[in-house]
Design a protein around this motif. Structure first.
Motif, PDB file in Angstrom:
ATOM      1  N   ALA A   1       0.839  -1.209   0.000  1.00 51.65           N
ATOM      2  CA  ALA A   1       0.000   0.000   0.000  1.00 51.65           C
ATOM      3  C   ALA A   1       0.870   1.253   0.000  1.00 51.65           C
ATOM      4  O   ALA A   1       0.631   2.187  -0.772  1.00 51.65           O
ATOM      5  N   SER A   3      -4.501   2.870  -0.463  1.00 49.98           N
ATOM      6  CA  SER A   3      -4.876   2.434   0.879  1.00 49.98           C
ATOM      7  C   SER A   3      -4.927   0.907   0.984  1.00 49.98           C
ATOM      8  O   SER A   3      -5.105   0.205  -0.010  1.00 49.98           O
ATOM      9  N   LYS A   4      -4.789   0.428   2.208  1.00 50.13           N
ATOM     10  CA  LYS A   4      -4.922  -1.008   2.460  1.00 50.13           C
ATOM     11  C   LYS A   4      -6.331  -1.456   2.104  1.00 50.13           C
ATOM     12  O   LYS A   4      -6.525  -2.561   1.608  1.00 50.13           O
ATOM     13  N   ARG A   5      -7.277  -0.589   2.347  1.00 52.01           N
ATOM     14  CA  ARG A   5      -8.683  -0.894   2.035  1.00 52.01           C
ATOM     15  C   ARG A   5      -8.872  -1.142   0.533  1.00 52.01           C
ATOM     16  O   ARG A   5      -9.599  -2.033   0.117  1.00 52.01           O
ATOM     17  N   THR A   6      -8.190  -0.342  -0.289  1.00 56.67           N
ATOM     18  CA  THR A   6      -8.258  -0.528  -1.742  1.00 56.67           C
ATOM     19  C   THR A   6      -7.660  -1.874  -2.129  1.00 56.67           C
ATOM     20  O   THR A   6      -8.223  -2.599  -2.952  1.00 56.67           O
TER      21      THR A   6
END
Length: 137
Positions: A8, A14-17
């Protein structure tokens, strides 16, 4: 191999992505014995492609389909190839219209200004333009 936080940070997303792309099936990490996800060099290439296609306003499902087609080791689905070429044709048409709109401005530039613009093109961009020209000639 990279852990999710490392990839990331490296790719500035982002880690979420990364989680979302993994859930979509765009990314395929390996799991360690302690259940950490590790991402390899191929992940960087895929994320660069995703970013490139997103900049071209391509929907994520089409991006996924294109990446799957590129990485397919089996026979390629003719319909997917045709869809991909249609997408490329639309992008090329858009570029053609952009260049057409820019032509009057470009004609007003002197030699030095033109050279300065050309110098900003990457070697890959020039090669791509030449390849596309030969491909569709």
């Amino acid at each position: 191999m990279y852990r999710i936080g490392e990839i990331a940070k490296l790719m500035n997303i982002s880690k979420r992505t990364i989680d979302y792309y993994t859930q979509m099936g765009l990314l395929n990490p390996i799991r360690t014995d302690s259940n950490y996800r590790l991402y390899g060099h191929e992940t960087i290439q895929i994320l660069e492609l995703v970013e490139h296609y997103k900049n071209l306003k391509m929907p994520l499902e089409e991006i996924k389909s294109s990446i799957e087609m590129m990485h397919s080791e089996n026979s390629i689905d003719k319909q997917k190839v045709e869809q991909h070429f249609e997408q490329i044709a639309l992008i090329m048409e858009h570029l053609k219209e952009e260049l057409k709109a820019m032509q009057p401005i470009l004609q007003k530039l002197n030699k030095q200004q033109k050279e300065q613009l050309v110098s900003k093109l990457t070697p890959q961009g020039i090669t791509l333009a030449q390849t596309l020209y030969l491909l569709f000639k």
